[in-house]
Design a protein around this motif. Structure first.
Motif, PDB file in Angstrom:
ATOM      1  N   SER A  72     -20.438  50.682  -8.722  1.00 17.83           N
ATOM      2  CA  SER A  72     -20.331  50.554  -7.204  1.00 17.83           C
ATOM      3  C   SER A  72     -19.333  49.517  -7.001  1.00 17.83           C
ATOM      4  O   SER A  72     -18.924  48.743  -7.859  1.00 17.83           O
ATOM      5  N   GLY A  73     -18.802  49.748  -5.869  1.00 18.19           N
ATOM      6  CA  GLY A  73     -17.880  48.769  -5.353  1.00 18.19           C
ATOM      7  C   GLY A  73     -16.518  49.687  -5.652  1.00 18.19           C
ATOM      8  O   GLY A  73     -16.226  50.680  -6.204  1.00 18.19           O
ATOM      9  N   ARG A  74     -15.338  48.708  -5.024  1.00 17.11           N
ATOM     10  CA  ARG A  74     -14.050  49.140  -4.783  1.00 17.11           C
ATOM     11  C   ARG A  74     -12.926  48.296  -5.925  1.00 17.11           C
ATOM     12  O   ARG A  74     -12.903  47.395  -5.913  1.00 17.11           O
ATOM     13  N   VAL A  75     -12.214  49.212  -6.467  1.00 12.33           N
ATOM     14  CA  VAL A  75     -10.915  48.634  -7.317  1.00 12.33           C
ATOM     15  C   VAL A  75      -9.727  48.937  -6.738  1.00 12.33           C
ATOM     16  O   VAL A  75      -9.333  50.160  -6.867  1.00 12.33           O
ATOM     17  N   VAL A  76      -8.760  48.193  -6.460  1.00 12.62           N
ATOM     18  CA  VAL A  76      -7.596  48.513  -6.001  1.00 12.62           C
ATOM     19  C   VAL A  76      -6.344  47.594  -6.857  1.00 12.62           C
ATOM     20  O   VAL A  76      -6.688  46.515  -6.720  1.00 12.62           O
ATOM     21  N   VAL A  77      -5.511  48.283  -7.480  1.00 17.86           N
ATOM     22  CA  VAL A  77      -4.541  47.757  -8.711  1.00 17.86           C
ATOM     23  C   VAL A  77      -3.482  48.173  -8.213  1.00 17.86           C
ATOM     24  O   VAL A  77      -3.298  49.309  -8.017  1.00 17.86           O
ATOM     25  N   SER A  78      -2.576  47.219  -7.939  1.00 18.82           N
ATOM     26  CA  SER A  78      -1.133  47.745  -7.485  1.00 18.82           C
ATOM     27  C   SER A  78      -1.068  48.636  -6.371  1.00 18.82           C
ATOM     28  O   SER A  78      -0.126  49.707  -6.421  1.00 18.82           O
ATOM     29  N   GLY A  79      -1.927  48.608  -5.309  1.00 14.36           N
ATOM     30  CA  GLY A  79      -1.855  49.227  -4.142  1.00 14.36           C
ATOM     31  C   GLY A  79      -2.515  50.778  -4.379  1.00 14.36           C
ATOM     32  O   GLY A  79      -2.634  51.545  -3.506  1.00 14.36           O
ATOM     33  N   ALA A  80      -3.195  50.863  -5.578  1.00 13.52           N
ATOM     34  CA  ALA A  80      -3.747  52.052  -5.860  1.00 13.52           C
ATOM     35  C   ALA A  80      -5.361  51.961  -5.842  1.00 13.52           C
ATOM     36  O   ALA A  80      -5.818  51.054  -6.603  1.00 13.52           O
ATOM     37  N   ASP A  81      -5.988  52.930  -5.282  1.00 14.42           N
ATOM     38  CA  ASP A  81      -7.550  52.881  -5.405  1.00 14.42           C
ATOM     39  C   ASP A  81      -7.946  53.595  -6.452  1.00 14.42           C
ATOM     40  O   ASP A  81      -7.888  54.766  -6.563  1.00 14.42           O
ATOM     41  N   LEU A  82      -8.544  52.882  -7.739  1.00 12.32           N
ATOM     42  CA  LEU A  82      -8.555  53.413  -8.742  1.00 12.32           C
ATOM     43  C   LEU A  82      -9.986  54.355  -8.616  1.00 12.32           C
ATOM     44  O   LEU A  82     -10.152  55.394  -9.565  1.00 12.32           O
ATOM     45  N   ASN A  83     -10.859  54.042  -7.898  1.00 15.60           N
ATOM     46  CA  ASN A  83     -12.048  55.048  -7.488  1.00 15.60           C
ATOM     47  C   ASN A  83     -11.710  56.340  -7.275  1.00 15.60           C
ATOM     48  O   ASN A  83     -12.625  57.231  -7.649  1.00 15.60           O
ATOM     49  N   THR A  84     -10.749  56.579  -6.701  1.00 19.21           N
ATOM     50  CA  THR A  84     -10.145  57.841  -6.190  1.00 19.21           C
ATOM     51  C   THR A  84      -9.607  58.885  -7.459  1.00 19.21           C
ATOM     52  O   THR A  84      -9.550  60.075  -7.177  1.00 19.21           O
ATOM     53  N   MET A  85      -9.195  58.263  -8.486  1.00 20.46           N
ATOM     54  CA  MET A  85      -8.427  58.890  -9.424  1.00 20.46           C
ATOM     55  C   MET A  85      -9.157  59.603 -10.649  1.00 20.46           C
ATOM     56  O   MET A  85     -10.153  59.098 -11.080  1.00 20.46           O
TER      57      MET A  85
END
Length: 248
Positions: A72-85
């Motif tokens: 759980s939780g949100r991961v945003v790297v270099s402006g991209a939301d990795l959870n949605t990929m």
């Protein structure tokens, strides 16, 4: 699509973790590896990650790289939301955005130094893959070793080849997991000096896992993990676990 440092909105962090939990199954039942990580790292920062073995350092780095998905939780790297990929999208994202340096080098033994550095560039469809690989190896002092195989290189030369591979595509983020763990002291210091130099020169964000206190002190900031939680010198006592469906 690759997001460069200049394209990112001013003030946006390069890495942002919001209440990240990681729970893995084991024979003895579920194990809570990360228990509510909140972390923001600015673009261009050099950050060391320290803590005892088993504290979650490598797991956190795997999540930042998109190689492990959080519970759980949100991961945003270099402006991209990795959870949605999707997995395919994450692979493309890593190719364009993240360079990884491992403790064990992970070079392909049947390929020359030049081929080891060029192969990710070839996968990215770069027509200048071998020219860029040659330039990257020259930048780490291995211009005379292009045609040598890993077995013909010293440990320090193998790690410098791994550095060249990580930096060859100019990724905005470099992740290094104990990159000097298999090197002697003098060689390790040379590799670290080179890594810092390349990161500063290219404006890359560098996240470095290490057990070396002196090395950690050279970084802009140190993040300490203990028992799956962040204990940062700028915010003690230890971070309180956020409420989540995962039992801490």
């Amino acid at each position: 699509m690759k997001t460069t440092l200049t394209e990112r909105k001013s003030g946006d962090p390069a890495i942002a973790l919001d209440r990240v939990h990681l729970e893995l199954e084991s024979g003895a039942g579920p194990v809570n590896i990360l228990r509510g990580i909140d972390l923001s790292i600015a673009a261009g920062d050099v950050v060391s990650v320290v803590g005892p073995s088993g504290s979650g350092k490598s797991s956190m780095m795997m999540i930042i790289a998109g190689l492990e998905r959080p519970t759980s939780g949100r991961v945003v790297v270099s402006g991209a939301d990795l959870n949605t990929m999707s997995e395919d999208a994450l692979a493309l994202f890593r190719r364009d955005t993240i360079g990884i340096v491992f403790q064990n080098f992970h070079l392909i033994p049947t390929m020359t130094a030049l081929e080891n550095v060029a192969i990710p560039l070839e996968f990215a469809g770069r027509s200048d893959a071998f020219d860029r690989a040659s330039d990257a190896l020259t930048a780490v002092g291995l211009g005379h070793r292009l045609t040598h195989y890993p077995g013909q290189l010293s440990g320090g030369e193998q790690q410098r080849t791994a550095l060249a591979r990580a930096f060859a595509a100019d990724p905005p983020i470099i992740l290094a997991d104990e990159p000097t763990g298999n090197l002697d002291g003098d060689t390790g210091r040379q590799v670290i000096d080179l890594m810092f130099e390349l990161s500063r020169k290219r404006g890359a964000t560098l996240i470095l896992i290490t057990h070396d206190a002196a090395l950690a002190a050279r970084c802009d900031r140190t993040v300490r993990l203990e028992d799956g939680l962040i204990r940062d010198p700028s915010s003690t006592p230890a971070q309180t676990p956020a409420r989540s469906p995962v039992t801490a």
